[in-house]
Design an enzyme around this catalytic site. Sequence first.
Site, PDB file in Angstrom:
ATOM      1  N   ASP A   1     -11.893  -3.550  -1.880  1.00 35.23           N
ATOM      2  CA  ASP A   1     -10.763  -3.804  -0.981  1.00 35.23           C
ATOM      3  C   ASP A   1     -10.525  -5.312  -0.843  1.00 35.23           C
ATOM      4  O   ASP A   1     -11.479  -6.093  -0.725  1.00 35.23           O
ATOM      5  CB  ASP A   1     -11.089  -3.209   0.400  1.00 35.23           C
ATOM      6  CG  ASP A   1      -9.994  -3.445   1.420  1.00 35.23           C
ATOM      7  OD1 ASP A   1      -8.936  -2.807   1.290  1.00 35.23           O
ATOM      8  OD2 ASP A   1     -10.199  -4.284   2.330  1.00 35.23           O
TER       9      ASP A   1
ATOM     10  N   GLU B   1      -8.785  -4.600  -5.783  1.00 36.90           N
ATOM     11  CA  GLU B   1      -7.441  -4.648  -5.223  1.00 36.90           C
ATOM     12  C   GLU B   1      -6.950  -6.096  -5.201  1.00 36.90           C
ATOM     13  O   GLU B   1      -7.296  -6.861  -4.297  1.00 36.90           O
ATOM     14  CB  GLU B   1      -7.420  -4.068  -3.801  1.00 36.90           C
ATOM     15  CG  GLU B   1      -6.007  -3.850  -3.303  1.00 36.90           C
ATOM     16  CD  GLU B   1      -5.808  -4.176  -1.818  1.00 36.90           C
ATOM     17  OE1 GLU B   1      -4.747  -3.826  -1.304  1.00 36.90           O
ATOM     18  OE2 GLU B   1      -6.691  -4.797  -1.202  1.00 36.90           O
TER      19      GLU B   1
HETATM   20  C1  AAO Z   1      -4.920  -4.267  11.685  1.00 40.98           C
HETATM   21  C2  AAO Z   1      -3.633  -4.494  12.456  1.00 40.98           C
HETATM   22  C3  AAO Z   1      -3.334  -5.986  12.519  1.00 40.98           C
HETATM   23  C4  AAO Z   1      -4.521  -6.751  13.104  1.00 40.98           C
HETATM   24  C5  AAO Z   1      -5.743  -6.445  12.244  1.00 40.98           C
HETATM   25  C6  AAO Z   1      -7.017  -7.140  12.737  1.00 40.98           C
HETATM   26  O1  AAO Z   1      -2.568  -3.806  11.800  1.00 40.98           O
HETATM   27  O2  AAO Z   1      -2.196  -6.170  13.355  1.00 40.98           O
HETATM   28  O3  AAO Z   1      -4.262  -8.130  13.082  1.00 40.98           O
HETATM   29  O4  AAO Z   1      -5.961  -5.034  12.252  1.00 40.98           O
HETATM   30  O5  AAO Z   1      -7.342  -6.734  14.006  1.00 40.98           O
HETATM   31  C7  AAO Z   1      -5.308  -2.265   6.806  1.00 40.98           C
HETATM   32  C8  AAO Z   1      -3.928  -2.316   7.464  1.00 40.98           C
HETATM   33  C9  AAO Z   1      -3.791  -3.500   8.388  1.00 40.98           C
HETATM   34  C10 AAO Z   1      -4.930  -3.519   9.386  1.00 40.98           C
HETATM   35  C11 AAO Z   1      -6.211  -3.649   8.571  1.00 40.98           C
HETATM   36  C12 AAO Z   1      -7.466  -3.729   9.430  1.00 40.98           C
HETATM   37  O6  AAO Z   1      -2.936  -2.377   6.436  1.00 40.98           O
HETATM   38  O7  AAO Z   1      -2.553  -3.380   9.102  1.00 40.98           O
HETATM   39  O8  AAO Z   1      -4.765  -4.606  10.289  1.00 40.98           O
HETATM   40  O9  AAO Z   1      -6.334  -2.454   7.753  1.00 40.98           O
HETATM   41  O10 AAO Z   1      -7.547  -2.637  10.269  1.00 40.98           O
HETATM   42  C13 AAO Z   1      -2.516  -8.094   1.673  1.00 40.98           C
HETATM   43  C14 AAO Z   1      -3.894  -8.074   1.003  1.00 40.98           C
HETATM   44  C15 AAO Z   1      -4.355  -6.678   0.641  1.00 40.98           C
HETATM   45  C16 AAO Z   1      -4.236  -5.716   1.820  1.00 40.98           C
HETATM   46  C17 AAO Z   1      -2.787  -5.771   2.309  1.00 40.98           C
HETATM   47  C18 AAO Z   1      -2.570  -4.852   3.506  1.00 40.98           C
HETATM   48  O11 AAO Z   1      -3.855  -8.895  -0.154  1.00 40.98           O
HETATM   49  O12 AAO Z   1      -5.703  -6.752   0.241  1.00 40.98           O
HETATM   50  O13 AAO Z   1      -2.458  -7.121   2.699  1.00 40.98           O
HETATM   51  N1  AAO Z   1      -4.669  -4.350   1.470  1.00 40.98           N
HETATM   52  C19 AAO Z   1      -6.030  -3.847   1.842  1.00 40.98           C
HETATM   53  C20 AAO Z   1      -6.019  -2.397   2.286  1.00 40.98           C
HETATM   54  C21 AAO Z   1      -5.312  -2.293   3.622  1.00 40.98           C
HETATM   55  C22 AAO Z   1      -6.191  -2.960   4.671  1.00 40.98           C
HETATM   56  C23 AAO Z   1      -6.838  -4.191   4.177  1.00 40.98           C
HETATM   57  C24 AAO Z   1      -6.730  -4.626   2.877  1.00 40.98           C
HETATM   58  C25 AAO Z   1      -7.762  -4.880   5.095  1.00 40.98           C
HETATM   59  O14 AAO Z   1      -5.495  -1.596   1.284  1.00 40.98           O
HETATM   60  O15 AAO Z   1      -5.030  -0.961   3.969  1.00 40.98           O
HETATM   61  O16 AAO Z   1      -5.384  -3.298   5.826  1.00 40.98           O
HETATM   62  O17 AAO Z   1      -9.056  -4.308   4.842  1.00 40.98           O
HETATM   63  C26 AAO Z   1       2.013  -9.596  -0.585  1.00 40.98           C
HETATM   64  C27 AAO Z   1       0.714 -10.129  -1.153  1.00 40.98           C
HETATM   65  C28 AAO Z   1      -0.412  -9.150  -0.915  1.00 40.98           C
HETATM   66  C29 AAO Z   1      -0.495  -8.815   0.561  1.00 40.98           C
HETATM   67  C30 AAO Z   1       0.860  -8.271   1.027  1.00 40.98           C
HETATM   68  C31 AAO Z   1       0.857  -7.902   2.503  1.00 40.98           C
HETATM   69  O18 AAO Z   1       2.380  -8.440  -1.379  1.00 40.98           O
HETATM   70  O19 AAO Z   1       0.870 -10.317  -2.544  1.00 40.98           O
HETATM   71  O20 AAO Z   1      -1.631  -9.722  -1.340  1.00 40.98           O
HETATM   72  O21 AAO Z   1      -1.492  -7.783   0.718  1.00 40.98           O
HETATM   73  O22 AAO Z   1       1.874  -9.242   0.774  1.00 40.98           O
HETATM   74  O23 AAO Z   1       0.643  -9.048   3.256  1.00 40.98           O
HETATM   75  C32 AAO Z   1       6.158  -7.089  -2.661  1.00 40.98           C
HETATM   76  C33 AAO Z   1       5.671  -8.465  -3.106  1.00 40.98           C
HETATM   77  C34 AAO Z   1       4.168  -8.617  -2.945  1.00 40.98           C
HETATM   78  C35 AAO Z   1       3.789  -8.249  -1.572  1.00 40.98           C
HETATM   79  C36 AAO Z   1       4.157  -6.777  -1.404  1.00 40.98           C
HETATM   80  C37 AAO Z   1       3.673  -6.130  -0.142  1.00 40.98           C
HETATM   81  O24 AAO Z   1       5.938  -6.114  -3.640  1.00 40.98           O
HETATM   82  O25 AAO Z   1       5.973  -8.644  -4.464  1.00 40.98           O
HETATM   83  O26 AAO Z   1       3.776  -9.944  -3.204  1.00 40.98           O
HETATM   84  O27 AAO Z   1       5.566  -6.646  -1.473  1.00 40.98           O
HETATM   85  O28 AAO Z   1       4.297  -6.742   0.966  1.00 40.98           O
END
Ligand code: AAO
Length: 459
Positions: A193, A219
């Site tokens: 992850d 990931e």
């Molecule tokens: C929760 C709450 C938050 C709080 C936090 C801490 O929601 O408000 O601040 O707790 O208390 C999951 C949830 C989160 C959650 C977290 C912890 O999704 O909402 O936060 O559990 O409970 C990035 C990372 C990637 C990550 C993704 C969500 O790089 O690794 O964000 N995925 C994994 C898991 C996911 C999990 C976590 C990681 C944490 O699969 O389920 O979070 O363990 C761009 C970047 C990406 C980035 C995204 C989103 O992507 O390239 O790297 O991912 O933005 O920020 C287009 C664009 C592309 C973009 C994409 C998606 O396609 O081309 O660049 O859209 O937006």
Amino acid sequence: AAQAAPPGDKDVIANLWSWNWNSVARECSGHLGPAGYGGVQVSPPQDSLTRGGAVWWDVYQPADYTLTSKFGNESQFAAMVRTCHDAGLKVYADAVINHMTGQGSTSYGGRSFGKYNYPGLYSANDFHYYSEDCGNSDNLIHDGDYGGSARNVQNCELVGLSDLETEEEYVRGAIAGYLNRLVALGVDGFRIDAAKHTNPGDLGNIYGRVSGSPYIYQEVIYGGGEAVQPGQYTGIGDVLEFQYGRYLREKFYGNIADLRTFGETWGGMQPGGKSVTFVANHDTERGTTALSYKDGAAYRLANLFQLAWNYGTPQVYDGFTWSDREAGPPHSGGFVTDAVCGSGWECLHRDAAITGMVGFHNAVKGSAVANWSAPNANVIAFSRGAKGWITINNGTGSYAGTFATGLPAGTYTNVTGGGTVTVNASGQAAVSVPAKGSIAIVAGATSSQAPVTFNVNAS
Ligand code: AAO
């Protein structure tokens, strides 16, 4: 330990996201093994923050590396691994090792913790902290950082999650200790992850401390122009190919005839041999850039295409039915209850067309795509050498035509829906492909089969 080669002859991975361990075990012996799946991916097994069942995402906030979780306890986890092995499947665990929980104070396992303080495991010195490491005064990753520097992406906090100092010896050993505990229970590999948020050098060091040869896929979401790219991680493992599902959504809402060249030459995509593919995962099904079960027939057809196409290690995804994108799965007191297909849970992996194509995928391995034909923007057909042939109709009307199949003359079963297809002496088949439907045949599968119905929710 060396990184293992991708899964062998049976390599299709069912991603049973948010399923409890008892249900994964039942599914391995009852459905996944018999259908020819090669592996199952399970949710993060470590203890985590509890939000009492209200949300799904608390499990991505580790509180400890002990194995009492939202999905069951350690003995249920171990029994699930054994059952899945007995059914011929490998088990891949979602490993959350970039960070620890960033909020709350109690876990599913009944532990108490605070941010930067996880008793018996990590304390404040084990985390990246403010300007000395991260470079941002609030210690957070901001959207603009992705296109900026790897230092921000890898040393600041992803959504405020306590960011482990993975260049530190103690942290590396603790993470490897957790992965080794899972390997000792029989786990065959890991989805890493948020790998994008850990320096690949640190990850390589940690993987090197893990016993055996677990299959590692990471990931690292591709973003054009970003400082951290999937290709920086392919030397230490495979990667989850996020462009794959984006392109499939675009084409299944556009022109599927464009898929003729689909693969490594398309922008942002990695070599197929380094990639785990998926039409949807738990994040993308809640976003706007990929297909999901909510897309009905197009989603199923894209999954059939994935299993037929010669690129990557395919995953078939199944989570729970949802309307509120944050809501958690069906639970009792926060702990996930047994998955019931069709009642709160999606089960595309059981769909007769999908399981037929898992068999197709296994049978055609190693044969190149040939006999490509696209009579219009909604209809495609191709073979995998002389081993299998498929046609997919993404249009709203049936399509009748004659195709070169590449297969020897004979009468074959349609493995995606029953009925038979006759291939003549010149390898051609005259067929009528149903609207939003498919026909696929496999060399050797010539017995007749009763028609089957699809059970995918088309809402
Ligand atoms: C929760 C709450 C938050 C709080 C936090 C801490 O929601 O408000 O601040 O707790 O208390 C999951 C949830 C989160 C959650 C977290 C912890 O999704 O909402 O936060 O559990 O409970 C990035 C990372 C990637 C990550 C993704 C969500 O790089 O690794 O964000 N995925 C994994 C898991 C996911 C999990 C976590 C990681 C944490 O699969 O389920 O979070 O363990 C761009 C970047 C990406 C980035 C995204 C989103 O992507 O390239 O790297 O991912 O933005 O920020 C287009 C664009 C592309 C973009 C994409 C998606 O396609 O081309 O660049 O859209 O937006």
